[in-house]
Design an enzyme around this catalytic site. Structure first.
Site, PDB file in Angstrom:
ATOM      1  N   HIS A   1       0.827  -1.229   0.000  1.00 54.21           N
ATOM      2  CA  HIS A   1       0.000   0.000   0.000  1.00 54.21           C
ATOM      3  C   HIS A   1       0.858   1.275   0.000  1.00 54.21           C
ATOM      4  O   HIS A   1       0.653   2.178   0.814  1.00 54.21           O
ATOM      5  CB  HIS A   1      -1.003  -0.025   1.161  1.00 54.21           C
ATOM      6  CG  HIS A   1      -0.408  -0.142   2.540  1.00 54.21           C
ATOM      7  ND1 HIS A   1      -1.072  -0.741   3.580  1.00 54.21           N
ATOM      8  CD2 HIS A   1       0.763   0.275   3.047  1.00 54.21           C
ATOM      9  CE1 HIS A   1      -0.328  -0.689   4.676  1.00 54.21           C
ATOM     10  NE2 HIS A   1       0.789  -0.066   4.374  1.00 54.21           N
TER      11      HIS A   1
ATOM     12  N   HIS B   1      -0.894   5.021   9.495  1.00 54.78           N
ATOM     13  CA  HIS B   1       0.487   5.531   9.482  1.00 54.78           C
ATOM     14  C   HIS B   1       0.550   6.867  10.204  1.00 54.78           C
ATOM     15  O   HIS B   1       0.739   7.909   9.582  1.00 54.78           O
ATOM     16  CB  HIS B   1       0.966   5.687   8.045  1.00 54.78           C
ATOM     17  CG  HIS B   1       0.956   4.425   7.246  1.00 54.78           C
ATOM     18  ND1 HIS B   1      -0.194   3.874   6.720  1.00 54.78           N
ATOM     19  CD2 HIS B   1       1.960   3.581   6.890  1.00 54.78           C
ATOM     20  CE1 HIS B   1       0.106   2.757   6.068  1.00 54.78           C
ATOM     21  NE2 HIS B   1       1.406   2.556   6.154  1.00 54.78           N
TER      22      HIS B   1
ATOM     23  N   HIS C   1      10.599  -3.521   2.626  1.00 52.97           N
ATOM     24  CA  HIS C   1      10.973  -2.111   2.526  1.00 52.97           C
ATOM     25  C   HIS C   1      11.474  -1.600   3.860  1.00 52.97           C
ATOM     26  O   HIS C   1      11.051  -2.060   4.921  1.00 52.97           O
ATOM     27  CB  HIS C   1       9.859  -1.229   1.972  1.00 52.97           C
ATOM     28  CG  HIS C   1       8.572  -1.113   2.747  1.00 52.97           C
ATOM     29  ND1 HIS C   1       7.848  -2.181   3.220  1.00 52.97           N
ATOM     30  CD2 HIS C   1       7.846  -0.004   3.107  1.00 52.97           C
ATOM     31  CE1 HIS C   1       6.733  -1.750   3.807  1.00 52.97           C
ATOM     32  NE2 HIS C   1       6.724  -0.440   3.765  1.00 52.97           N
TER      33      HIS C   1
ATOM     34  N   GLU D   1       5.132  -4.979   8.285  1.00 51.19           N
ATOM     35  CA  GLU D   1       3.711  -4.866   7.902  1.00 51.19           C
ATOM     36  C   GLU D   1       3.150  -6.200   7.411  1.00 51.19           C
ATOM     37  O   GLU D   1       1.942  -6.425   7.452  1.00 51.19           O
ATOM     38  CB  GLU D   1       3.545  -3.819   6.791  1.00 51.19           C
ATOM     39  CG  GLU D   1       3.755  -2.388   7.255  1.00 51.19           C
ATOM     40  CD  GLU D   1       3.628  -1.362   6.140  1.00 51.19           C
ATOM     41  OE1 GLU D   1       3.558  -0.169   6.457  1.00 51.19           O
ATOM     42  OE2 GLU D   1       3.605  -1.744   4.949  1.00 51.19           O
TER      43      GLU D   1
HETATM   44  O1  LIG Z   1       7.901   3.145  -0.313  1.00 57.55           O
HETATM   45  C1  LIG Z   1       7.391   4.125   0.229  1.00 57.55           C
HETATM   46  O2  LIG Z   1       7.654   5.286  -0.138  1.00 57.55           O
HETATM   47  C2  LIG Z   1       6.420   3.926   1.341  1.00 57.55           C
HETATM   48  C3  LIG Z   1       6.073   4.987   2.168  1.00 57.55           C
HETATM   49  C4  LIG Z   1       5.141   4.808   3.184  1.00 57.55           C
HETATM   50  C5  LIG Z   1       4.564   3.558   3.365  1.00 57.55           C
HETATM   51  O3  LIG Z   1       3.642   3.345   4.313  1.00 57.55           O
HETATM   52  C6  LIG Z   1       4.936   2.500   2.554  1.00 57.55           C
HETATM   53  O4  LIG Z   1       4.330   1.289   2.797  1.00 57.55           O
HETATM   54  C7  LIG Z   1       5.848   2.685   1.533  1.00 57.55           C
END
Ligand SMILES: O=C(O)c1ccc(O)c(O)c1
Length: 457
Positions: free
Chosen positions: A184, A231, A365, A412
């Protein structure tokens, strides 16, 4: 019938459940406003004007003006909220409680001094105790009820006529039809909002979701139970619920600092959400119930990926927020077991609704520190394999492995185990069908993973 209410036959007692809470939402919020001295002053100066500022029903306003707490409770008020009204009038809790019993203030105080009301004869309606009578009513409430009688009679006649001609209410129960998994990333939302989906950077990603949009048209559910994380949008560091279920009628897109995304308001399903909350809490998962929630990219980006950009979302949504921001976050095993409880809850709802459960967030990530930008394709794809074939084993993976292998924000992915736990095979049924699988790197800082599993039960 949504909520199980074994408490209905306790005499002289209103249990403040989700139905009452929904009914009394603005009445109780009005009461809360009296916690501020300046609001108390404004209310006392002009009750009607102050009450007009709150979207209550006329009946609720009348109950407040009459200071009839039984009446206010009948319209959804809860005593801890109504107590702010009593406090504004200078009443004690004993005076407020006594006012609902039909006794004088002195009689009630004397009863309390004498040891209080006996439970004997007051456990169940129809026993011989002294709390069995009808609720004490103010003259204002009696007059109101009298005035409503004609309207009510007409409504009953109407309903009767409809029952004669209309179809019987749908029989059956709700069922889980599929689970959907998707990253997301906010930049995906920005690419949609700014018309960049055909640009070379974005095109391969959106192409991967084209089959999903078609699949969704062919398999449209009534409700999506959407697991995501907030978030630092609706929940700041003041309150951090581990698991929070949205029971509201609608959810506006949040302003995450760039202005709210230009996507439709998300319509909720308060009745099913309240039923799931009751069932899951009774299965010993202590959910936080949220009636006021703005939804961020964690929820709206997967909606776009699966539905495109319609002027109104074609399904109702139950948002389910999981804390994966501040440790401790829930374990994979806990999430997996919760998914199983959610399936049982959905299946025990007595309306024939098709429900999909979505797990969002991830894949690998890391958005912070010198290790930012970490991507682990092999690990991500192994995660997808295991999620499909052996989720019970995958659910045992400790947090530290997510962090080491998939980056700090890769945690996540525990949320995907909630959706996976709700599938039939986990409850002893057949394995799901993999309707679509997609993986792409990168979207902004993130590896994007996507799965659709159809329930075969
Ligand atoms: O890759 C990103 O920029 C990004 C930023 C905020 C998020 O919550 C995320 O899941 C990815």
């Amino acid at each position: 019938m949504a909520l199980d209410k074994p408490y209905l036959d306790v005499p002289g007692t209103t249990i403040f459940d989700a139905d009452q809470s929904r009914k009394g939402y603005w009445l109780n919020q009005f009461c809360m406003s009296l916690m501020k001295a300046e609001n108390r002053e404004r209310f006392k100066a002009d009750e009607d004007a102050y009450l007009a500022e709150w979207p209550m029903t006329d009946e609720q306003r009348a109950a407040v003006r009459a200071r009839d707490l039984n009446w206010a409770m009948r319209t959804g008020g809860n005593i801890y909220f109504l107590a702010k009204l009593g406090a504004t009038d200078g009443l004690s809790f004993q005076q407020m409680a006594g006012s609902m019993t039909g006794m004088t203030e002195h009689q009630y105080r004397d009863m309390m001094v004498g040891g209080g009301r006996s439970a004997e004869g007051n456990r169940t309606v129809g026993e011989g105790g002294n709390a069995q009578g009808p609720a004490a009513q103010s003259e204002a409430w009696k007059a109101w009820e009298h005035a409503q009688q004609q309207a009510l009679a007409a409504q009953i006649m109407d309903e009767h006529a409809q029952n004669q001609t209309g179809a019987a209410p749908g029989a059956g129960h709700a069922r889980v039809t599929a689970s959907v998994y998707s990253s997301h990333v906010p930049a995906i939302g920005a690419a949609i909002d700014l018309g960049k989906t055909e640009e070379p950077y974005w095109q391969p990603l959106f192409a991967g979701f084209e089959p999903s949009k078609q699949w969704m048209k062919d398999n449209l559910p009534d409700v999506v139970f959407l697991v995501y994380n907030d978030h630092a949008t609706s929940f700041d560091l003041g309150v951090i619920p581990t698991f929070a279920i949205g029971t509201a009628a609608s959810y506006e897109p949040a302003d995450e600092g760039y202005g709210p995304r230009p996507v439709p308001v998300v319509e909720g399903h308060p009745e099913l959400a309240s039923h799931i909350a009751q069932s899951v809490i009774q299965q010993d998962f202590d959910l936080t119930i949220v009636n006021d929630l703005k939804v961020d990219h964690g929820l709206t980006v997967p909606m776009n990926l699966m539905f495109g950009s319609p002027s109104a979302w074609p399904v109702k949504v139950i948002p389910f927020a999981v804390n994966v921001v501040q440790y401790p976050v829930p374990s994979g095993a806990r999430c997996f077991a919760l998914g199983q409880a959610i399936r049982r809850a959905i299946e025990s709802y007595d309306q024939p609704l098709k429900v999909q459960i979505w797990g969002t967030g991830g894949m690998s990530h890391q958005l912070q520190g010198p290790r930012a930008g970490l991507i682990n394709k092999e690990w991500d794809n192994r995660f997808l394999d295991r999620l499909i074939a052996d989720p019970a084993d995958l659910s045992k993976m400790p947090h530290i492995e997510y962090v080491r292998e998939a980056g700090s924000e890769g945690i996540e992915l525990v949320m995907w185990l909630i959706a996976r736990g709700a599938m039939a095979d986990v409850a002893g049924g057949p394995a799901p069908k993999v309707a679509h699988r997609f993986f792409h790197v990168p979207a902004s800082n993130t590896a994007v993973g996507h799965l659709i599993l159809e329930d075969q039960a």
